[in-house]
Design an enzyme around this catalytic site. Structure first.
Site, PDB file in Angstrom:
ATOM      1  N   ILE A   1       5.899   0.181   4.747  1.00 53.51           N
ATOM      2  CA  ILE A   1       6.439  -0.099   6.068  1.00 53.51           C
ATOM      3  C   ILE A   1       6.943   0.815   6.944  1.00 53.51           C
ATOM      4  CG2 ILE A   1       8.039  -1.845   7.032  1.00 53.51           C
ATOM      5  CD1 ILE A   1       6.226  -3.957   5.254  1.00 53.51           C
TER       6      ILE A   1
ATOM      7  N   VAL B   1       5.237   3.426   8.529  1.00 54.59           N
ATOM      8  CA  VAL B   1       4.224   2.884   9.502  1.00 54.59           C
ATOM      9  C   VAL B   1       5.282   2.582  10.881  1.00 54.59           C
ATOM     10  CG1 VAL B   1       3.062   1.446  10.542  1.00 54.59           C
ATOM     11  CG2 VAL B   1       2.043   2.157   8.725  1.00 54.59           C
ATOM     12  N   GLU B   2       6.644   1.989  10.186  1.00 52.48           N
ATOM     13  CA  GLU B   2       7.641   2.069  11.587  1.00 52.48           C
ATOM     14  C   GLU B   2       8.403   3.040  12.220  1.00 52.48           C
ATOM     15  OE1 GLU B   2       8.458  -1.318  12.449  1.00 52.48           O
ATOM     16  OE2 GLU B   2       7.540  -2.704  11.750  1.00 52.48           O
ATOM     17  N   THR B   3       9.041   3.931  11.442  1.00 54.96           N
ATOM     18  CA  THR B   3       9.564   4.893  11.508  1.00 54.96           C
ATOM     19  C   THR B   3       9.889   6.591  11.226  1.00 54.96           C
ATOM     20  OG1 THR B   3      11.514   4.169  10.478  1.00 54.96           O
ATOM     21  CG2 THR B   3      12.347   2.819  12.163  1.00 54.96           C
TER      22      THR B   3
END
Length: 192
Positions: A58, A61-63
Site C-alpha cells: 500500500i 502504491v500510495e507514495t
C-alpha cells in the site's frame, strides 16, 4: 584493434551483468523493489495483525515510500491518510500518535485502519484494500448491491477504474515483496 577490444570489454561486462542478474535474483530484486521503514512496518503489522507485505504494498502504491507526498484530494503521509480519517483513527484507536504526517505515526495509523477495515469486511482483504482507496461507503454499496463480490477473479467488476487498478497494483506488490523478502522476514511466500 581498439574497436575490437572495446567490443570484447563491452561483451564481457554485459555477460557479467547478465550472470549477476540471474545468479542472485533476490539481491537484484531487492534493489529494484526496496522496502523502506521496515521496522515500523513489521512492528505495526504484528501489533494489528496485518500482513507486513500488504502494508508495504500500500505504501509503494500510495507514495513509493516518499513521506512528503500530498494527494490532490488532501491525503497526506506515507500511507496517504485524509486528515479527518487520521483524526478519527487517533480518537477511535486511542493512539497517542502526534504528527500523522510523520512516517512512523502514519504507518501506525494506516496499519490500524487496515485492520479495522478488515474487521468491517469480516476478513475480506480485497474489500479492505478497495475501501482504503475508494472509501467504505462505495465498497459497501458495491458489496450490498452485488456489483462486486470481493474476489480476485472479479476485480474487473470494480466500477471505479482507479480503485480497480489500485487493488491490482497492491496485490502485485504484495506478492512481489513476499517473494523477495518472505524468507528474510521469516515468512513464507504463501503465508497470510
Amino acid at each position: 584493434m581498439k574497436l575490437l577490444r572495446k567490443k570484447r570489454v563491452f561483451a564481457l561486462l554485459l555477460l557479467g551483468f547478465v550472470f549477476l542478474l540471474f545468479s542472485n535474483g533476490l539481491f537484484i530484486g531487492q534493489i529494484i523493489y526496496p522496502i523502506h521503514y521496515r521496522e515500523e512496518i513489521r512492528q505495526n503489522a504484528a501489533q494489528y495483525q496485518v500482513d507486513p507485505f500488504l502494508i508495504a504494498a500500500i505504501i509503494k502504491v500510495e507514495t513509493n515510500f516518499k513521506h512528503d507526498r500530498e494527494s490532490k484530494k488532501g491525503a497526506v503521509g506515507i500511507m496517504q491518510l485524509m486528515p479527518d480519517t487520521a483524526e478519527w483513527i487517533r480518537e477511535t484507536s486511542n493512539t497517542k500518535s502526534a504528527d500523522f504526517r510523520d512516517p512512523k505515526h502514519n504507518i501506525q495509523l494506516g496499519s490500524w485502519y487496515l485492520a479495522w477495515l478488515n474487521k468491517q469486511y469480516k476478513g475480506n482483504w480485497l474489500y479492505s484494500i478497495a475501501a482504503y482507496n475508494a472509501g467504505q461507503g462505495n465498497v459497501s454499496k458495491w458489496k450490498n448491491n452485488g456489483v462486486w463480490d470481493g474476489t480476485e477473479e472479479t476485480i474487473k467488476k470494480i466500477p471505479f477504474g482507479e480503485t480497480r487498478h489500485y487493488v491490482q497494483r497492491v496485490l502485485y506488490y504484495q506478492q512481489k515483496f513476499k517473494k523477495l523478502y518472505g524468507e528474510e522476514w521469516n515468512q513464507s511466500a504463501e503465508s497470510k
